[in-house]
Design a protein around this motif. Structure first.
Motif, mmCIF file in Angstrom:
data_model
loop_
_atom_site.group_PDB
_atom_site.id
_atom_site.type_symbol
_atom_site.label_atom_id
_atom_site.label_comp_id
_atom_site.label_asym_id
_atom_site.label_seq_id
_atom_site.Cartn_x
_atom_site.Cartn_y
_atom_site.Cartn_z
ATOM 1 N N LYS A 154 -26.668 -5.541 30.694
ATOM 2 C CA LYS A 154 -25.602 -8.088 30.188
ATOM 3 C C LYS A 154 -24.624 -6.911 31.926
ATOM 4 C CE LYS A 154 -27.017 -8.792 26.529
ATOM 5 N NZ LYS A 154 -27.824 -10.457 26.530
ATOM 6 N N ARG A 155 -24.289 -8.488 32.209
ATOM 7 C CA ARG A 155 -23.681 -8.873 33.532
ATOM 8 C C ARG A 155 -21.989 -9.742 33.074
ATOM 9 N NH1 ARG A 155 -25.515 -8.277 38.418
ATOM 10 N NH2 ARG A 155 -24.374 -9.388 39.496
ATOM 11 N N VAL A 156 -21.617 -8.367 33.669
ATOM 12 C CA VAL A 156 -20.200 -9.541 33.574
ATOM 13 C C VAL A 156 -19.331 -9.807 34.573
ATOM 14 C CG1 VAL A 156 -18.043 -9.677 31.661
ATOM 15 C CG2 VAL A 156 -20.052 -7.854 31.196
ATOM 16 N N ALA A 157 -18.474 -10.758 34.870
ATOM 17 C CA ALA A 157 -17.574 -11.634 35.639
ATOM 18 C C ALA A 157 -16.267 -11.054 35.535
ATOM 19 C CB ALA A 157 -17.888 -12.684 36.453
ATOM 20 N N VAL A 158 -15.527 -10.334 36.332
ATOM 21 C CA VAL A 158 -14.369 -10.136 35.770
ATOM 22 C C VAL A 158 -13.233 -11.248 36.970
ATOM 23 C CG1 VAL A 158 -12.119 -8.292 35.993
ATOM 24 C CG2 VAL A 158 -13.756 -8.092 34.916
ATOM 25 N N VAL A 159 -12.641 -11.594 36.713
ATOM 26 C CA VAL A 159 -11.851 -12.734 37.885
ATOM 27 C C VAL A 159 -10.243 -12.043 37.952
ATOM 28 C CG1 VAL A 159 -11.374 -14.899 38.896
ATOM 29 C CG2 VAL A 159 -13.005 -14.837 37.498
ATOM 30 N N GLY A 160 -10.269 -11.539 38.990
ATOM 31 C CA GLY A 160 -8.798 -11.069 39.134
ATOM 32 C C GLY A 160 -8.680 -9.724 39.482
ATOM 33 N N ALA A 237 -23.868 -19.337 36.067
ATOM 34 C CA ALA A 237 -24.960 -18.924 35.879
ATOM 35 C C ALA A 237 -25.831 -17.103 36.080
ATOM 36 C CB ALA A 237 -25.401 -19.885 37.244
ATOM 37 N N GLN A 238 -24.805 -17.188 37.121
ATOM 38 C CA GLN A 238 -25.307 -15.466 37.351
ATOM 39 C C GLN A 238 -24.688 -14.162 36.271
ATOM 40 O OE1 GLN A 238 -23.186 -14.450 40.745
ATOM 41 N NE2 GLN A 238 -23.986 -17.220 41.621
ATOM 42 N N PHE A 239 -24.135 -14.215 35.296
ATOM 43 C CA PHE A 239 -23.145 -13.553 34.562
ATOM 44 C C PHE A 239 -23.408 -13.937 32.968
ATOM 45 C CE2 PHE A 239 -21.306 -13.425 38.345
ATOM 46 C CZ PHE A 239 -21.100 -11.734 38.944
ATOM 47 N N ASP A 240 -23.222 -13.052 32.135
ATOM 48 C CA ASP A 240 -23.420 -12.678 30.773
ATOM 49 C C ASP A 240 -22.198 -13.662 30.153
ATOM 50 O OD1 ASP A 240 -26.511 -12.437 30.788
ATOM 51 O OD2 ASP A 240 -26.004 -10.929 31.002
ATOM 52 N N ALA A 241 -21.284 -12.714 30.649
ATOM 53 C CA ALA A 241 -19.684 -13.412 29.712
ATOM 54 C C ALA A 241 -19.058 -13.701 31.565
ATOM 55 C CB ALA A 241 -19.336 -12.430 28.800
ATOM 56 N N CYS A 484 -14.994 -8.415 24.338
ATOM 57 C CA CYS A 484 -16.331 -9.416 25.624
ATOM 58 C C CYS A 484 -17.761 -7.513 24.806
ATOM 59 C CB CYS A 484 -16.057 -8.734 27.137
ATOM 60 S SG CYS A 484 -17.355 -9.430 28.132
ATOM 61 N N ASP A 485 -17.360 -6.999 25.089
ATOM 62 C CA ASP A 485 -19.009 -6.220 24.952
ATOM 63 C C ASP A 485 -18.707 -6.420 23.690
ATOM 64 O OD1 ASP A 485 -19.686 -3.797 24.446
ATOM 65 O OD2 ASP A 485 -18.336 -2.363 23.452
ATOM 66 N N ARG A 486 -18.282 -6.401 22.656
ATOM 67 C CA ARG A 486 -18.126 -6.771 21.288
ATOM 68 C C ARG A 486 -19.139 -8.945 20.974
ATOM 69 N NH1 ARG A 486 -15.693 -5.577 16.422
ATOM 70 N NH2 ARG A 486 -13.687 -5.278 18.258
ATOM 71 N N TYR A 487 -19.243 -9.167 21.923
ATOM 72 C CA TYR A 487 -19.266 -10.763 22.291
ATOM 73 C C TYR A 487 -20.953 -10.172 22.889
ATOM 74 C CZ TYR A 487 -21.136 -14.822 24.832
ATOM 75 O OH TYR A 487 -21.653 -15.960 25.535
ATOM 76 N N LEU A 488 -21.694 -9.060 23.198
ATOM 77 C CA LEU A 488 -22.423 -8.972 24.408
ATOM 78 C C LEU A 488 -22.995 -8.413 23.315
ATOM 79 C CD1 LEU A 488 -21.085 -8.095 27.631
ATOM 80 C CD2 LEU A 488 -22.614 -10.966 27.369
ATOM 81 N N MET A 489 -22.678 -7.828 22.939
ATOM 82 C CA MET A 489 -23.563 -6.425 21.789
ATOM 83 C C MET A 489 -23.556 -6.879 20.945
ATOM 84 S SD MET A 489 -24.964 -5.170 24.417
ATOM 85 C CE MET A 489 -25.790 -3.630 24.022
ATOM 86 N N GLY A 490 -22.541 -7.171 20.198
ATOM 87 C CA GLY A 490 -22.655 -7.832 18.162
ATOM 88 C C GLY A 490 -21.949 -6.907 17.724
ATOM 89 N N ALA A 491 -21.310 -5.688 18.317
ATOM 90 C CA ALA A 491 -20.724 -4.270 18.151
ATOM 91 C C ALA A 491 -19.868 -3.744 19.422
ATOM 92 C CB ALA A 491 -21.152 -3.922 17.335
ATOM 93 N N SER A 492 -19.228 -2.902 18.751
ATOM 94 C CA SER A 492 -18.240 -2.253 19.869
ATOM 95 C C SER A 492 -17.586 -1.124 20.343
ATOM 96 C CB SER A 492 -17.431 -3.580 20.922
ATOM 97 O OG SER A 492 -16.557 -2.491 21.971
ATOM 98 N N ASN A 493 -18.091 0.092 20.756
ATOM 99 C CA ASN A 493 -17.524 1.097 20.404
ATOM 100 C C ASN A 493 -15.751 1.733 20.891
ATOM 101 O OD1 ASN A 493 -19.283 2.133 18.426
ATOM 102 N ND2 ASN A 493 -20.652 2.603 19.850
ATOM 103 N N LEU A 494 -15.704 0.211 22.017
ATOM 104 C CA LEU A 494 -13.963 0.401 23.256
ATOM 105 C C LEU A 494 -13.114 0.847 21.702
ATOM 106 C CD1 LEU A 494 -15.415 -1.793 26.125
ATOM 107 C CD2 LEU A 494 -15.317 0.535 26.038
ATOM 108 N N PRO A 495 -11.881 1.278 22.525
ATOM 109 C CA PRO A 495 -11.106 1.389 21.808
ATOM 110 C C PRO A 495 -10.126 0.248 21.936
ATOM 111 C CG PRO A 495 -10.762 2.947 23.351
ATOM 112 C CD PRO A 495 -12.192 2.283 23.176
#
Length: 495
Positions: A154-160, A237-241, A484-495
């Motif tokens: 999965k590709r994510v763009a962070v702006v800033g 168009a280039q990123f998933d989130a 964002c991780d939850r959106y991409l993967m359905g669940a997240s282990n990030l704190p």
């Protein structure tokens, strides 16, 4: 709890800093690393109290936030420092804070305001211990790149690339996503690089951490402004989130007679141009707004105004005055500002101490309201007019400024710096992505969820909550990464 009687046996020892007059001769950081024995002694003052408000990171109804927004495990790493287990203390610190070297330098330490020892004594030196832990970590070589074991694709763009963007990118990368950070300036760091003077947070400290993030697999692209150099449609168009961490950089103006005169500048333009020139050429290229030999007036009593003082002193200003529209604060807490809230009391920042050392007096003037600017025949500002005001607050929290008759005054001014806050994020990218905004023009995204009105687009930091602290930006960046991780993967282990 390493030493149950530490808070009884030892008094607070503030970190040593170089002499205020001497340090104004250069742009180097001026805090001196505290020796290990002193740090262990200071860490032993932590009570390991039953309810550690220092790490609470919560709100009290009607009283504002208390404690550490990133939920630093403060009693735990204080105990580890006392016992000499520095690497373990560093591991505990990094569990909650991606960049303790930033917060250990520029955070106002709300944790110390909520320290239980501070009920009847001076707080534990939490901020200095945090700073010392992470610097020992770099010195010992414990802080190294730790790229993820596998990638999600999965590709994510962070702006800033400010504190919110960097923390979001770091967390998403840990989750295995391919992260690209876009920054419109020529250097990574956002306000960490161009909004905070180098004496408070040196650029090489930011670069040190960015180099690690690069080696962990994060891609950084500078000199790219989304909406101009790369359209929002092309990005999507280039990123998933996408996570927007663009800050709240629109400065609040002062609409007064004479505002069009030259020599009246926004504080951030002054600070940014100075830092860029300093890093590019040690100020030799002259591409900055200089305060040298000028009577400088800083309008605004906050941290940005203090940073303008820090910079103007080093330029060699003829005089510096900082206007604060509020009355001088008491040196003790008021009845509506009791522990564990952050103490709203009169304090002298490093900038004020430097100005006093150089010019002989504290640069601050209180209850001062500017009424108009006046210039010379060439259209350059030469003075401003003020009147003293009294502020009242009604039951709805609305402030009213009441002029005090007979307090009119003129002030010499060759350079006036406007540091009266910000009105919100810049609107171009918001309009391009057709995002909903709040009444205050911030991006609409629920706290804790961070998703905007557009699916797959998240917002974190100042562009969502309004101008705030670096530590809050880190907190929001981390949480937005989780969502964002939850959106991409359905669940997240990030704190």
């Amino acid at each position: 709890m390493g030493k149950p009687t530490g808070f009884i046996e030892y008094k607070r020892e503030n970190p040593t800093k170089k002499d205020p007059f001497q340090r104004t001769k250069n742009w180097k950081e001026f805090s001196i690393i505290t020796p290990d024995p002193v740090l262990r002694e200071q860490a032993s003052r932590c009570m390991d109290c039953g309810v550690p408000f220092c790490q609470a990171g919560t709100s009290m109804v009607g009283s504002g936030e208390i404690g550490c927004p990133v939920y630093n495990l403060i009693p735990e790493w204080n105990d580890l420092v006392y016992r000499g287990k520095w690497k373990e203390a560093l591991d505990r610190l990094h569990k909650t804070n991606n960049f303790p070297e930033f917060t250990g330098r520029v955070c106002p330490a709300p944790c110390e305001g909520s320290c239980t020892v501070a009920i009847s004594d001076d707080a534990v030196t939490i901020k200095n211990i945090e700073y010392s832990i992470v610097e020992k970590g770099f010195e010992e070589g414990w802080i190294i790149p730790e790229p993820p074991a596998k990638r999600t694709g999965k590709r994510v763009a962070v702006v800033g690339s400010g504190p919110a963007g960097l923390s979001a990118a770091a967390q998403l990368n840990k989750a295995g996503h391919l992260v690209t950070v876009f920054e419109r300036e020529d250097r990574i760091g956002g306000l960490l690089t161009y909004g905070i003077p180098d004496v408070k947070l040196a650029n090489h400290i930011v670069e040190r951490r960015v180099d690690i993030l690069k080696k962990e697999g994060i891609e950084f692209k500078t000199n790219i402004e989304i909406g101009k150099d790369l359209t929002t449609k092309e990005m999507e168009a280039q990123f998933d989130a996408t996570i927007l961490c663009t800050g709240a950089t629109k400065p609040r103006n002062v609409e007064l007679e004479g505002r069009n005169l030259s020599g009246i500048e926004f504080a951030m333009d002054f600070l940014t141009s100075n830092t860029k020139s300093l890093l590019d050429s040690n100020l030799e290229d002259g591409n900055y707004i200089s305060a040298k030999d000028k009577h400088v007036i800083v309008i605004g009593g906050g941290d940005t105004g203090a940073d303008c003082i820090t910079t103007s002193v080093r330029h060699g200003a003829k005089s510096i005055t900082q206007f604060d529209i509020n009355k001088i604060k008491s040196e003790v807490r008021s009845n509506d500002n009791q522990w564990p809230m952050f103490p709203v009391i009169h304090q002298s920042e490093d900038a004020h101490k430097e100005a006093k050392a150089v010019y002989g007096e504290d640069p601050r003037a209180y209850q001062v309201n500017t009424t108009k600017f006046e210039g010379d025949e060439q259209g350059h500002v030469r003075k401003l007019h003020t009147i003293s005001v009294k502020t009242t607050i009604d039951e709805n929290g609305v402030k009213t400024r009441h002029p005090i008759d007979g307090t009119e005054q003129e002030w010499k001014a060759d350079l006036i710096l406007l540091a009266v806050g910000f009105t919100g994020p810049e609107e171009e990218i918001i309009k391009s992505m057709k995002l909903k905004t709040t009444k205050r023009s911030n991006i609409e995204a629920e706290y804790g969820r961070y998703e905007t009105s557009k699916k797959g687009v998240f917002a974190a930091g100042d562009n969502r909550r309004g101008q705030s602290l670096v530590v809050w930006a880190i907190h929001e960046g981390r949480e937005a990464a989780r969502e964002c991780d939850r959106y991409l993967m359905g669940a997240s282990n990030l704190p």
